[in-house]
Scaffold this motif. Sequence first.
Motif, PDB file in Angstrom:
ATOM      1  N   SER A  71       0.854  -1.187   0.000  1.00 48.76           N
ATOM      2  CA  SER A  71       0.000   0.000   0.000  1.00 48.76           C
ATOM      3  C   SER A  71       0.893   1.241   0.000  1.00 48.76           C
ATOM      4  N   ARG A  72       0.328   2.365  -0.378  1.00 50.69           N
ATOM      5  CA  ARG A  72       1.106   3.604  -0.381  1.00 50.69           C
ATOM      6  C   ARG A  72       0.246   4.757   0.099  1.00 50.69           C
ATOM      7  N   ASP A  73       0.901   5.742   0.687  1.00 53.55           N
ATOM      8  CA  ASP A  73       0.260   6.983   1.130  1.00 53.55           C
ATOM      9  C   ASP A  73       0.985   8.117   0.435  1.00 53.55           C
ATOM     10  N   ASN A  74       0.400   8.647  -0.602  1.00 53.66           N
ATOM     11  CA  ASN A  74       1.076   9.673  -1.394  1.00 53.66           C
ATOM     12  C   ASN A  74       1.238  10.986  -0.631  1.00 53.66           C
ATOM     13  N   ALA A  75       0.365  11.254   0.291  1.00 54.70           N
ATOM     14  CA  ALA A  75       0.484  12.468   1.097  1.00 54.70           C
ATOM     15  C   ALA A  75       1.726  12.412   1.980  1.00 54.70           C
ATOM     16  N   LYS A  76       2.084  11.211   2.411  1.00 51.61           N
ATOM     17  CA  LYS A  76       3.246  11.039   3.279  1.00 51.61           C
ATOM     18  C   LYS A  76       4.471  10.549   2.518  1.00 51.61           C
ATOM     19  N   ASN A  77       4.310  10.246   1.236  1.00 52.02           N
ATOM     20  CA  ASN A  77       5.419   9.706   0.439  1.00 52.02           C
ATOM     21  C   ASN A  77       5.949   8.404   1.037  1.00 52.02           C
ATOM     22  N   THR A  78       5.035   7.518   1.387  1.00 48.08           N
ATOM     23  CA  THR A  78       5.446   6.239   1.970  1.00 48.08           C
ATOM     24  C   THR A  78       4.818   5.071   1.213  1.00 48.08           C
ATOM     25  N   VAL A  79       5.504   3.944   1.290  1.00 46.02           N
ATOM     26  CA  VAL A  79       4.962   2.693   0.775  1.00 46.02           C
ATOM     27  C   VAL A  79       5.201   1.628   1.836  1.00 46.02           C
ATOM     28  N   ASP A  80       4.179   0.862   2.138  1.00 50.90           N
ATOM     29  CA  ASP A  80       4.249  -0.159   3.171  1.00 50.90           C
ATOM     30  C   ASP A  80       4.090  -1.545   2.579  1.00 50.90           C
ATOM     31  N   LEU A  81       4.620  -2.525   3.295  1.00 51.43           N
ATOM     32  CA  LEU A  81       4.439  -3.921   2.918  1.00 51.43           C
ATOM     33  C   LEU A  81       4.005  -4.690   4.165  1.00 51.43           C
ATOM     34  N   GLN A  82       2.751  -5.080   4.197  1.00 50.74           N
ATOM     35  CA  GLN A  82       2.238  -5.894   5.290  1.00 50.74           C
ATOM     36  C   GLN A  82       2.501  -7.353   4.956  1.00 50.74           C
ATOM     37  N   MET A  83       3.234  -8.030   5.828  1.00 47.34           N
ATOM     38  CA  MET A  83       3.628  -9.416   5.571  1.00 47.34           C
ATOM     39  C   MET A  83       3.013 -10.318   6.632  1.00 47.34           C
TER      40      MET A  83
END
Length: 123
Positions: A71-83
């Motif tokens: 998933s990504r949050d463009n407002a925060k410039n982050t991308v996450d990986l839930q494993m």
Amino acid sequence: QVQLVESGGGLVQAGGSLRLSCAASGRTLRSYKMGWFRQAPGKEREFVAAIVWSGGTTLYAESVKGRFTISRDNAKNTVDLQMNSLRPEDTAVYYCAVSRTVWNRFQYEIDYWGQGTQVTVSS
């Protein structure tokens, strides 16, 4: 120039979960695809997952489908990986990556890499 910093790695037992996060800085990532790769000891770096700017399209390696979610949050410039449902074979250094290349070339053409975060899954 884009700087990528990963966090969230660690040691977990098989069947457990971890959430990786990657924070980007340096420029806007509009139109960039973002994703994750991993490299296990003695093996080549391999693609794990990717996501487009809108978040509407994702791609996963067969080995992680149904267990990992990007998933990504463009407002925060982050991308996450839930494993979830982690396995010992998921043990690797996980790298965040971004690219402006076309979608079907993302696995092969990366513009920027993070420094990596270690994930270790014990049996």
